[in-house]
Design an enzyme around this catalytic site. Structure first.
Site, PDB file in Angstrom:
ATOM      1  CB  SER A  34      -0.913   0.182   0.654  1.00 19.83           C
ATOM      2  OG  SER A  34      -1.953  -0.985   1.204  1.00 19.83           O
ATOM      3  CG  HIS A  65      -2.597  -2.444  -3.686  1.00 21.52           C
ATOM      4  ND1 HIS A  65      -1.933  -3.384  -3.095  1.00 21.52           N
ATOM      5  CD2 HIS A  65      -2.933  -1.648  -2.018  1.00 21.52           C
ATOM      6  CE1 HIS A  65      -1.644  -3.658  -1.478  1.00 21.52           C
ATOM      7  NE2 HIS A  65      -2.700  -2.315  -1.437  1.00 21.52           N
ATOM      8  CG  HIS A  87      -5.175  -7.526   1.051  1.00 19.11           C
ATOM      9  ND1 HIS A  87      -4.805  -6.579  -0.388  1.00 19.11           N
ATOM     10  CD2 HIS A  87      -3.815  -6.711   1.496  1.00 19.11           C
ATOM     11  CE1 HIS A  87      -3.802  -5.792  -0.186  1.00 19.11           C
ATOM     12  NE2 HIS A  87      -3.074  -5.683   0.782  1.00 19.11           N
ATOM     13  CE1 TYR A  89      -8.851  -5.672   2.710  1.00 16.65           C
ATOM     14  CE2 TYR A  89      -6.916  -6.559   4.234  1.00 16.65           C
ATOM     15  CZ  TYR A  89      -6.977  -5.708   2.382  1.00 16.65           C
ATOM     16  OH  TYR A  89      -6.154  -4.728   1.982  1.00 16.65           O
ATOM     17  CD  GLU A  90      -8.527  -7.244  -1.934  1.00 18.89           C
ATOM     18  OE1 GLU A  90      -8.805  -7.306  -3.368  1.00 18.89           O
ATOM     19  OE2 GLU A  90      -6.956  -7.894  -2.166  1.00 18.89           O
ATOM     20  CB  ALA A 117       1.765  -0.464   4.778  1.00 22.77           C
ATOM     21  CG  MET A 215      -4.758  -6.575   8.059  1.00 24.33           C
ATOM     22  SD  MET A 215      -5.458  -5.734   7.600  1.00 24.33           S
ATOM     23  CE  MET A 215      -6.171  -4.511   9.396  1.00 24.33           C
ATOM     24  CB  SER A 216      -0.699  -8.529   2.722  1.00 27.26           C
ATOM     25  OG  SER A 216       0.640  -7.521   2.861  1.00 27.26           O
ATOM     26  CG  ASN A 239       0.016   2.254  11.610  1.00 26.50           C
ATOM     27  OD1 ASN A 239      -0.509   2.019   9.945  1.00 26.50           O
ATOM     28  ND2 ASN A 239      -1.141   1.424  12.630  1.00 26.50           N
ATOM     29  CG  HIS A 251      -5.526   1.805   3.864  1.00 31.21           C
ATOM     30  ND1 HIS A 251      -4.993   1.841   3.783  1.00 31.21           N
ATOM     31  CD2 HIS A 251      -5.841   2.413   2.476  1.00 31.21           C
ATOM     32  CE1 HIS A 251      -4.647   1.209   2.882  1.00 31.21           C
ATOM     33  NE2 HIS A 251      -5.546   2.022   2.000  1.00 31.21           N
TER      34      HIS A 251
END
Length: 276
Positions: A34, A65, A87, A89-90, A117, A215-216, A239, A251
Site C-alpha cells: 500500500s 494498489h 489480500h 480479507y478481500e 505497510a 494483513m499480507s 503507524n 488507512h
C-alpha cells in the site's frame, strides 16, 4: 479448493498469455504494498499488463494498489513488479491470493522482494521506518499450501528455517547503511483483517515476539519458499499499532506515511534490485 490439475491448467493459460506479450523473462519479482508503488516508475523498457487482463488473476480492490504487473529492467536487472497485491480479507481464497507468485515461478523467477505497510509493535520503531523482516508468525487462520500438494512446483513439507534469506538480509543491511537508513530487523505477524487489531491483540502479539503486524505478505512468502525462491521482506512502519499511542488508526494515515518516505523507499529497493 481447486485440484492440482485445475491449478496447472490455470497457470499454463496465464503463462501463455504473458509470454505472448513479454519479450524478456524476469529473474526477480517485486511486490509493492500500500502506497509503495512508485518504485515501478524506475522500470525501463516497461510492459504494463493490468491484472484484469491476465487469465485467472484476481482484481486488487484496495486504495493505493494500482492493480497491474510491470515487466522490464531496473539497472539492467530483468524484473516483474506487482503494483498492488491481493489480500485474504478481500474474500479471495489463499490459492487466489498467491496465484501471481505461482505465475512468477513458471515464468522463471528465482527471487522475490516483498514489501508491505505495517503497524509498529516494537516501541523502538517509528512511523516511516523501513524494517527488514527476519521471520514471521502466521495468525491468518489459513495456509495457501493446504490441500493437495502441487508436487511439480515444490515439496509437500517446505522448510521455513531460512524463509527470509539470511544472505540477502545481510546485504540489505549493508545497503541500508550506505543509504543512511537505520538498519533494523523484526518479526512480522500476519492477521486476517480487515479490521485493525485491538489493543489486547497487540499486547498478545508483543508477548509472542512480533515487532510489526499486517494483513499480507505471509501467504506470498510461503508459496515463494515452496517454489524454491529466495525471499527478502521489507515492512514500512506506517503507524504504531493499537494501544501503543493514544490515537485512532486509519488507512489514510498508512497512505500519508508511505507517501512521505516514498523517495527513500524507492532508493532502497533500487539498491536491492541492483545488488541481490
Amino acid at each position: 479448493m481447486i485440484s492440482e490439475k485445475e491449478h496447472s491448467v490455470k497457470l499454463a493459460e496465464a503463462r501463455s498469455y504473458l509470454m505472448e506479450r513479454v519479450t524478456t523473462m524476469p529473474e526477480l519479482g517485486v511486490i509493492l504494498g500500500s502506497g509503495l508503488g512508485a518504485f515501478a516508475d524506475l522500470i525501463e523498457e516497461e510492459i504494463v499488463i493490468p491484472y484484469k487482463e491476465i487469465p485467472h488473476f484476481p482484481i486488487s480492490t484496495v486504495e493505493g494498489h494500482a492493480g497491474q504487473m510491470v515487466f522490464g529492467t531496473v539497472d539492467g536487472r530483468k524484473v516483474v513488479v506487482m503494483q498492488g497485491r491481493f489480500h485474504f480479507y478481500e474474500g479471495y481464497a489463499m490459492q487466489e491470493v498467491t496465484f501471481p507468485i505461482r505465475v512468477m515461478q513458471v515464468l522463471g523467477v528465482k527471487g522475490l522482494i516483498v514489501t508491505n505497510a505495517a503497524g509498529g509493535i516494537n516501541a523502538a520503531f517509528h512511523p516511516g521506518d523501513l524494517i527488514l523482516i527476519k521471520d514471521h508468525i502466521n495468525l491468518m487462520g489459513d495456509n495457501p499450501l493446504r490441500g493437495a500438494n502441487l508436487s511439480s512446483l515444490g515439496p509437500r513439507f517446505p522448510d521455513l528455517s531460512d524463509g527470509y534469506n539470511l544472505e540477502w538480509r545481510q546485504k540489505a543491511l549493508e545497503i541500508a547503511r550506505e543509504l543512511g537508513i537505520k538498519p533494523q530487523e523484526g518479526v512480522y505477524a500476519a492477521m486476517s483483517g480487515p479490521n485493525y487489531e485491538t489493543p489486547a491483540e497487540i499486547r498478545y502479539l508483543r508477548t509472542i515476539g512480533a515487532d510489526m503486524v499486517g494483513m499480507s505478505t505471509v501467504p506470498e512468502v510461503l508459496v515463494a519458499n515452496h517454489a524454491g525462491m529466495r525471499v527478502l521482506g521489507i515492512s514500512c512502519v506506517t503507524n504504531m499499532a493499537a494501544g501503543i499511542l493514544p490515537q485512532k488508526l486509519s488507512h489514510v494515515e498508512v497512505m500519508e506515511t508511505a507517501n512521505r518516505i516514498e523517495k527513500q523507499f524507492v532508493r532502497f529497493v533500487q539498491g536491492l534490485v541492483r545488488e541481490l
